[in-house]
Design a protein around this motif. Structure first.
Motif, PDB file in Angstrom:
ATOM      1  N   ASN A  18       0.855  -1.178   0.000  1.00 10.78           N
ATOM      2  CA  ASN A  18       0.000   0.000   0.000  1.00 10.78           C
ATOM      3  C   ASN A  18       0.896   1.234   0.000  1.00 10.78           C
ATOM      4  OD1 ASN A  18      -3.103  -0.515   0.345  1.00 10.78           O
ATOM      5  ND2 ASN A  18      -2.116  -2.110   1.558  1.00 10.78           N
ATOM      6  N   ARG A  19       0.363   2.349   0.443  1.00 13.17           N
ATOM      7  CA  ARG A  19       1.146   3.586   0.525  1.00 13.17           C
ATOM      8  C   ARG A  19       1.120   4.143   1.943  1.00 13.17           C
ATOM      9  NH1 ARG A  19      -1.588   6.275  -4.901  1.00 13.17           N
ATOM     10  NH2 ARG A  19      -1.028   4.594  -6.333  1.00 13.17           N
ATOM     11  N   LEU A  20       1.032   3.249   2.903  1.00 16.48           N
ATOM     12  CA  LEU A  20       0.991   3.653   4.297  1.00 16.48           C
ATOM     13  C   LEU A  20       2.336   4.238   4.710  1.00 16.48           C
ATOM     14  CD1 LEU A  20      -0.876   0.504   5.615  1.00 16.48           C
ATOM     15  CD2 LEU A  20      -1.863   2.757   5.197  1.00 16.48           C
ATOM     16  N   SER A  21       2.313   5.147   5.658  1.00 15.45           N
ATOM     17  CA  SER A  21       3.532   5.879   6.010  1.00 15.45           C
ATOM     18  C   SER A  21       3.638   6.033   7.521  1.00 15.45           C
ATOM     19  CB  SER A  21       3.536   7.249   5.324  1.00 15.45           C
ATOM     20  OG  SER A  21       2.430   8.022   5.765  1.00 15.45           O
ATOM     21  N   GLY A  22       4.597   6.847   7.935  1.00 17.57           N
ATOM     22  CA  GLY A  22       4.797   7.086   9.356  1.00 17.57           C
ATOM     23  C   GLY A  22       5.662   6.024   9.998  1.00 17.57           C
ATOM     24  N   THR A  23       5.747   6.065  11.318  1.00 16.24           N
ATOM     25  CA  THR A  23       6.534   5.099  12.066  1.00 16.24           C
ATOM     26  C   THR A  23       5.650   3.948  12.526  1.00 16.24           C
ATOM     27  OG1 THR A  23       6.142   6.328  14.107  1.00 16.24           O
ATOM     28  CG2 THR A  23       8.126   6.889  12.847  1.00 16.24           C
ATOM     29  N   LEU A  24       6.300   2.834  12.807  1.00 13.85           N
ATOM     30  CA  LEU A  24       5.568   1.674  13.306  1.00 13.85           C
ATOM     31  C   LEU A  24       5.254   1.876  14.779  1.00 13.85           C
ATOM     32  CD1 LEU A  24       7.537  -1.254  11.626  1.00 13.85           C
ATOM     33  CD2 LEU A  24       5.535  -0.025  10.791  1.00 13.85           C
ATOM     34  N   HIS A  25       4.028   1.601  15.140  1.00  7.11           N
ATOM     35  CA  HIS A  25       3.606   1.825  16.525  1.00  7.11           C
ATOM     36  C   HIS A  25       4.310   0.840  17.458  1.00  7.11           C
ATOM     37  CE1 HIS A  25       1.016   2.503  19.981  1.00  7.11           C
ATOM     38  NE2 HIS A  25       0.543   3.574  19.350  1.00  7.11           N
ATOM     39  N   PRO A  26       4.776   1.317  18.615  1.00  3.06           N
ATOM     40  CA  PRO A  26       5.459   0.424  19.566  1.00  3.06           C
ATOM     41  C   PRO A  26       4.629  -0.772  19.990  1.00  3.06           C
ATOM     42  CG  PRO A  26       5.774   2.719  20.180  1.00  3.06           C
ATOM     43  CD  PRO A  26       4.771   2.716  19.069  1.00  3.06           C
ATOM     44  N   CYS A  27       3.306  -0.673  19.851  1.00 10.62           N
ATOM     45  CA  CYS A  27       2.466  -1.788  20.293  1.00 10.62           C
ATOM     46  C   CYS A  27       2.733  -3.057  19.505  1.00 10.62           C
ATOM     47  CB  CYS A  27       0.996  -1.417  20.205  1.00 10.62           C
ATOM     48  SG  CYS A  27       0.332  -1.369  18.510  1.00 10.62           S
ATOM     49  N   LEU A  28       3.310  -2.950  18.297  1.00 11.18           N
ATOM     50  CA  LEU A  28       3.579  -4.146  17.507  1.00 11.18           C
ATOM     51  C   LEU A  28       4.527  -5.088  18.226  1.00 11.18           C
ATOM     52  CD1 LEU A  28       3.926  -2.805  13.853  1.00 11.18           C
ATOM     53  CD2 LEU A  28       2.049  -4.100  14.841  1.00 11.18           C
ATOM     54  N   GLY A  29       5.499  -4.509  18.928  1.00  7.02           N
ATOM     55  CA  GLY A  29       6.452  -5.352  19.631  1.00  7.02           C
ATOM     56  C   GLY A  29       5.845  -6.091  20.798  1.00  7.02           C
ATOM     57  N   ASN A  30       4.851  -5.491  21.427  1.00  2.00           N
ATOM     58  CA  ASN A  30       4.227  -6.099  22.594  1.00  2.00           C
ATOM     59  C   ASN A  30       2.789  -6.465  22.278  1.00  2.00           C
ATOM     60  OD1 ASN A  30       4.034  -7.025  25.197  1.00  2.00           O
ATOM     61  ND2 ASN A  30       3.572  -5.014  26.070  1.00  2.00           N
ATOM     62  N   PHE A  31       2.608  -7.042  21.105  1.00  2.00           N
ATOM     63  CA  PHE A  31       1.267  -7.296  20.615  1.00  2.00           C
ATOM     64  C   PHE A  31       0.671  -8.516  21.298  1.00  2.00           C
ATOM     65  CE2 PHE A  31      -1.380  -5.203  17.719  1.00  2.00           C
ATOM     66  CZ  PHE A  31      -2.267  -6.102  17.164  1.00  2.00           C
ATOM     67  N   SER A  32      -0.602  -8.724  21.021  1.00  4.74           N
ATOM     68  CA  SER A  32      -1.286  -9.856  21.642  1.00  4.74           C
ATOM     69  C   SER A  32      -0.616 -11.164  21.252  1.00  4.74           C
ATOM     70  CB  SER A  32      -2.747  -9.878  21.189  1.00  4.74           C
ATOM     71  OG  SER A  32      -2.825 -10.192  19.809  1.00  4.74           O
ATOM     72  N   ARG A  33      -0.757 -12.130  22.108  1.00  2.24           N
ATOM     73  CA  ARG A  33      -0.099 -13.411  21.875  1.00  2.24           C
ATOM     74  C   ARG A  33      -0.748 -14.192  20.740  1.00  2.24           C
ATOM     75  NH1 ARG A  33       1.449 -15.733  27.905  1.00  2.24           N
ATOM     76  NH2 ARG A  33       2.717 -13.932  28.543  1.00  2.24           N
ATOM     77  N   SER A  34      -1.877 -13.736  20.231  1.00  2.00           N
ATOM     78  CA  SER A  34      -2.567 -14.467  19.168  1.00  2.00           C
ATOM     79  C   SER A  34      -1.944 -14.250  17.797  1.00  2.00           C
ATOM     80  CB  SER A  34      -4.041 -14.060  19.130  1.00  2.00           C
ATOM     81  OG  SER A  34      -4.155 -12.676  18.825  1.00  2.00           O
ATOM     82  N   LEU A  35      -1.231 -13.151  17.593  1.00  2.93           N
ATOM     83  CA  LEU A  35      -0.765 -12.781  16.256  1.00  2.93           C
ATOM     84  C   LEU A  35       0.254 -13.783  15.727  1.00  2.93           C
ATOM     85  CD1 LEU A  35      -1.161 -10.502  14.161  1.00  2.93           C
ATOM     86  CD2 LEU A  35       0.920  -9.461  15.061  1.00  2.93           C
ATOM     87  N   LYS A  36      -0.023 -14.300  14.507  1.00  4.61           N
ATOM     88  CA  LYS A  36       0.887 -15.226  13.834  1.00  4.61           C
ATOM     89  C   LYS A  36       1.573 -14.594  12.628  1.00  4.61           C
ATOM     90  CE  LYS A  36      -1.461 -19.571  15.028  1.00  4.61           C
ATOM     91  NZ  LYS A  36      -2.062 -20.820  14.484  1.00  4.61           N
ATOM     92  N   VAL A  37       0.871 -13.727  11.921  1.00  4.50           N
ATOM     93  CA  VAL A  37       1.382 -13.163  10.673  1.00  4.50           C
ATOM     94  C   VAL A  37       1.361 -11.647  10.761  1.00  4.50           C
ATOM     95  CG1 VAL A  37       1.022 -12.947   8.184  1.00  4.50           C
ATOM     96  CG2 VAL A  37       0.581 -15.133   9.323  1.00  4.50           C
TER      97      VAL A  37
END
Length: 782
Positions: free
Chosen positions: A409-428
């Motif tokens: 896509n054309r999304l921009s900005g910085t990656l939110h810190p929450c990605l590192g401490n995301f829910s334990r369900s995320l696989k992809v």
């Protein structure tokens, strides 16, 4: 006597040839005469021309032009633009004046109806000044094709058209002022009709069952005709019907859909507003790849849907607001991928389905901001669109997410810190091919289920966060094509499940030291460090430990994928991987788990190629090109029995090419150019298929395919390639199925096709088909 006989035979042959040439000349002359247009037909065409004014504004086609403007008196009308004559009789059999900028009325006195031999007549996209379709068109009794669409006819369509018994195609569409009182009367005798196109013609009548008698019908388009009553279900069962469109007639058509079987030829079904009270309340509805052009209106009254697939159709423009009212409390899976959608009619797009688990919007043209989703969402796939906002912070509230794919896509900005401490369900987590910048979040939590992280093709900077070592389930890490500056992440070697590591095209640098333990990167199958600034010797102890690159079992082919069974819907996501070759991209939309790759090209490695590389007997692709490697090519590389591509070009290698390499029967690409190699080039097998470019710029090399001989002519044995020129080469299939390449980046190919079933070329192409839109994307397969 013999001389006399021979002379007689010679004269006989001369006379026969003379007679044949004379007959051919007469025949050609006769044919030429026959091709001349008949004088009465030429006159009729000129009279027809003079009845109209040329007005370029009347045609809707942007490339319309007045075909009749080139017609001239005293010239052969068979050569005129839009006119076609019979080769046998010279009569005009086809007249195509579509989009010819004609303006004026047409009536039964028109000279057009003197062309009684016409089989095809096309007057579409002109302006006939709201005149009525002349009854005298029925005098053209030989007509097989009649197109009067979009030509400003008005009034009642003569029922006598049904007398044209030879018609196979009738198109009266988009004459908005024209009408017929009865569809049955209009078509009752058209027993040969194949295409019946009547869109936007007013026909306020029922649809007669007699249409089911038109057994040749392939196209039936009755869009916006004002029809009403019950639609005869028997029409669905016409044996050749490919396209049926009824459009959006609000008063039409009650009825029900039959049970279609696999032999039904129907490809396009457009029902528009089929009455809602005649359809049941569905829980599961699959309308994917049905060539639908608009959202089915009957969805307005569906209140129990849980699973709705509308993917792979022809929807364009905005997702209608009324869709928000469909099954608001029950819908769990909504698939809209592979259409031409550009946005949401309701803005901001706050999706109302409170129990929605899966939303698939990939492969559209959606723009602006991402839709705001309910917290129940588990799988969100919006890849291959044109979303432009910054990374949406509301994603952090999606505590049930299993898969998040925002790639391409054309999304921009910085990656939110929450990605590192995301829910334990995320696989992809796939954010590939956007405009994200800044650092990768540092706080990756322990105990997560992440199997795939793809952050490639952004502008991410800084270092790889060491906390990634906490992602103990990680199998795929791709951070290629960013601006990361770091040393080799040896600490990732403790990830017991890591199979694919791609660091290419960044600022990684320094020496790759040998590991301190013997259990590092044990499952690694693909490693790409190309286009960085690594230096020092190649890490021989790593090569000794990569046991997963030794095994190769063609009998147990499976794909690398991630299972995503959110709420039991059964989805899975295949690993996708792109390789770069000479600036071109080749995407593996699926990756077989037998594929093994080492690409250390375009760095500053020095020293010798370790003998331990020869122990990686499952290896398919090996690329050490564009470095500063010295020493000899190890003879142990002859043990790589499954290798299909080896690129050692642009180094400082010396000595001879090991004759053991001739044993590599699957080797389709071999490049040792721009080194300091010496001696004869090995002969036989695959080496007899390699081109000069594989060996050039090695002054000491000799033998075929180079022009430089090695002194002893006995060394120049005839190649297998030359000996088999008259028959199909033993290795011809190799070149069809192996994707080959040279130079920096990953050399491409996998020779599974030859190992499995040599003739199954189509099977191989389906697995490794080219897709240039994305790179390294993890794409869902539903």
């Amino acid at each position: 006597m013999g001389t006399y006989f021979n002379g007689f035979m010679f004269m006989r042959q001369v006379l026969f040839l003379t007679w044949f040439l004379l007959l051919l000349t007469i025949t050609n002359s006769f044919s030429s005469l026959q091709l001349l247009c008949h004088e009465d037909e030429s006159s009729a065409l000129m009279q027809f021309k003079h009845r109209f004014v040329i007005n370029k504004s009347v045609s809707s086609y942007p490339f319309a032009y007045p075909k009749v403007a080139s017609w001239k008196n005293n010239s052969d009308c068979c050569s005129w633009d839009g006119v076609e004559c019979s080769e046998d009789t010279g009569h005009v059999v086809s007249l195509d004046l579509s989009s010819s900028c004609l303006y004026g009325s047409i009536n039964s006195n028109s000279s057009l109806f003197h062309l009684v031999h016409l089989r095809r007549l096309n007057l579409a996209d002109n302006h006939f000044n709201y005149s009525q379709i002349p009854i005298r068109v029925t005098h053209l009794s030989r007509l097989e094709y009649l197109n009067l669409s979009l030509s400003k006819f008005s009034g009642q369509i003569p029922s006598e058209l049904s007398q044209l018994a030879k018609l196979s195609s009738l198109d009266l569409s988009y004459n908005h002022e024209a009408y017929s009182k009865s569809l049955g009367t209009l078509v009752q005798n058209l027993t040969s009709i194949q295409k019946l196109l009547l869109s936007s013609v007013s026909i306020p009548s029922t649809i007669p069952e007699s249409i089911a008698n038109l057994s040749s019908l392939t196209h039936l388009v009755l869009f916006k005709c004002g029809l009403y009553g019950e639609f005869p279900v028997i029409i669905f069962q016409l044996p050749n019907l490919l396209i049926l469109e009824l459009g959006t007639d609000q008063d039409l058509v009650t009825g029900h859909l039959p049970a279609f079987n696999s032999s039904s030829p129907l490809k396009v079904l457009g029902l528009g507003a089929t009455a809602n009270d005649t359809l049941p309340q569905f829980e599961t509805l699959g309308l994917g790849s049905c060539n639908l052009r608009m959202f089915p209106d009957f969805l307005r009254s569906q209140h129990k849907l849980q699973w709705l697939d509308l993917s792979g159709n022809g929807f364009q423009g905005l997702i209608p607001k009324w869709m928000y009212n469909a099954s608001t409390d029950t819908l769990k899976v909504l698939m809209l991928s592979g259409n031409y959608l550009t946005g949401f009619e309701q803005s901001p797009a706050i999706l109302p389905w409170s129990n929605l688990n899966v939303l698939l919007l990939s492969g559209n043209m959606l723009q602006g901001s991402l839709p705001i989703l309910p917290p129940s969402i588990q799988s969100l796939e919006v890849s291959d669109n044109a979303f432009t906002e910054k990374f949406p912070p509301w994603v952090c509230n999606m505590t049930s997410l299993v898969e998040l794919d925002l790639s391409n896509n054309r999304l921009s900005g910085t990656l939110h810190p929450c990605l590192g401490n995301f829910s334990r369900s995320l696989k992809v987590l796939s954010l590939q091919s956007n405009n994200f910048h800044g650092i990768i979040p540092k706080g990756w939590a322990k105990g997560g289920n992440l199997q795939v992280i793809d952050l490639s093709q952004n502008q991410l900077q800084g270092q790889l966060p060491r906390s990634l070592v906490h992602c103990s389930m990680l199998e795929f890490l791709h951070v290629g094509d960013n601006e990361i500056h770091d040393i080799f992440p040896f600490w990732l070697g403790t990830l017991a499940q890591l199979k694919i590591l791609v660091l290419r095209s960044n600022g990684f640098h320094g020496v790759i030291n040998d590991p301190e333990t013997n259990d590092t990167f044990l499952k690694l199958r693909i490693i790409d460090l190309s286009h960085n600034d690594f230096s020092g010797n190649l890490p021989s102890r790593y090569f000794s430990q990569w046991n997963s690159m030794r095994a190769f079992d063609a009998k147990k082919l499976t794909y690398l994928l991630v299972g995503v069974d959110g709420d039991g819907w059964g989805g899975s996501f295949d690993y996708s991987f792109t390789i770069t070759n000479k600036g071109k991209e080749q995407e593996y939309e699926k990756i077989l788990d037998v594929l093994t790759v080492i690409d250390f090209s375009c760095n500053r490695f020095r020293g010798e190629i370790p003998e331990a590389v020869g122990n990686l007997t499952g290896l398919h692709l090996l690329n050490f090109s564009n470095n500063g490697l010295t020493g000899h090519i190890p003879s142990s590389l002859g043990n790589l029995k499954n290798l299909e591509a080896m690129d050692l070009a642009q180094n400082k290698l010396v000595g001879e090419i090991p004759p053991e390499l001739v044993q590599l029967n699957f080797l389709a690409v071999f490049n040792v150019s721009n080194n300091s190699l010496t001696g004869p080039i090995p002969c036989g097998k695959q080496f007899d298929t390699f081109q000069i470019s594989s060996f050039e710029h090695n002054p000491g090399l000799c033998g075929r395919p180079l022009s430089k001989t090695c002194g002893d002519s006995s060394l120049q044995r005839p190649s297998i390639f030359e000996e088999n020129q008259g028959s199909k080469s033993l290795f011809e299939f190799d070149w069809k199925v192996v994707v080959i390449g040279y130079g920096c980046g990953l050399v491409v190919g996998i020779f599974i096709g030859q190992i499995m079933i040599p003739k199954e070329h189509d099977w191989f192409v389906r697995i490794f088909r080219k897709k240039q839109q994305t790179r390294g994307r993890v794409k869902g397969r539903k």
